[in-house]
Motif scaffolding. Structure first.
Motif, short mmCIF file in Angstrom:
data_model
loop_
_atom_site.label_atom_id
_atom_site.label_comp_id
_atom_site.label_asym_id
_atom_site.label_seq_id
_atom_site.Cartn_x
_atom_site.Cartn_y
_atom_site.Cartn_z
N VAL A 132 0.84 -1.13 0.06
CA VAL A 132 0.07 0.01 0.06
C VAL A 132 0.72 1.21 0.10
O VAL A 132 1.84 1.37 0.87
N SER A 151 -2.76 5.83 2.15
CA SER A 151 -4.09 5.45 3.15
C SER A 151 -4.54 6.84 3.54
O SER A 151 -3.70 7.28 4.20
N SER A 170 -7.43 3.60 0.03
CA SER A 170 -5.90 3.22 0.17
C SER A 170 -5.90 3.07 -1.46
O SER A 170 -6.59 2.27 -2.33
N THR A 171 -4.44 3.19 -1.72
CA THR A 171 -3.79 2.92 -2.87
C THR A 171 -2.80 1.80 -2.79
O THR A 171 -1.87 1.80 -2.04
N ARG A 172 -3.30 0.91 -3.69
CA ARG A 172 -2.37 -0.36 -3.63
C ARG A 172 -1.70 -0.70 -4.57
O ARG A 172 -2.16 -0.67 -5.91
N PHE A 212 0.06 -1.81 7.05
CA PHE A 212 0.52 -1.66 5.99
C PHE A 212 1.75 -0.97 5.49
O PHE A 212 2.08 -0.69 4.57
#
Length: 129
Positions: free
Chosen positions: A77, A80, A85-87, A128
């Motif tokens: 990740v 967030s 969230s950007t994964r 994360f």
């Protein structure tokens, strides 16, 4: 940044008519490895009260994978904030370490109780990052 990795072997079911992995399969693997990462690191009470839904998905295909290739799916990740969230998921040939595909997905954190978006807590961020 907490990285999660998972190995898989390409099977006949993963192939398209060109005998390389079907593009749709990569999308499935991105979703599966994200879920595995969540299940691996989130405590049970958090998993029982919250879940994630995919909002956006971008994938860049770099090179094909073929039958019996062993692939390393690496995810982490990068951001967030609020309810999202950007994964990143990188799919590499495990033998050559060549990048085959890379995705960036935006996920929304959801509450089972309300079935609505929920603010990402510090507890989740720490899982994360």
């Amino acid at each position: 940044m907490q990285t999660y990795e998972s190995l898989l072997t390409v099977t006949e079911d993963d192939l398209d008519e060109l005998n390389h992995v079907n593009n749709v399969r990569y999308v499935q693997w991105v979703q599966e490895v994200a879920k595995e990462h969540w299940v691996e690191f989130a405590p049970e009470e958090l998993r029982e009260s919250n879940f994630w839904i995919m909002l956006t998905h971008f994938i860049e295909y770099k090179s094909p994978a073929f039958l019996n290739d062993v692939l390393n799916l690496k995810t982490y990740v990068i951001k967030s904030e609020g309810v999202t969230s950007t994964r990143i998921v990188e799919i590499l040939n495990n033998k050559t370490n060549k990048l085959l595909a890379k995705s960036e997905t935006t996920w929304c954190f959801m509450s089972y109780e309300t079935n609505k978006p929920a603010r990402i807590t510090n507890q989740v961020v720490k899982l994360f990052h």
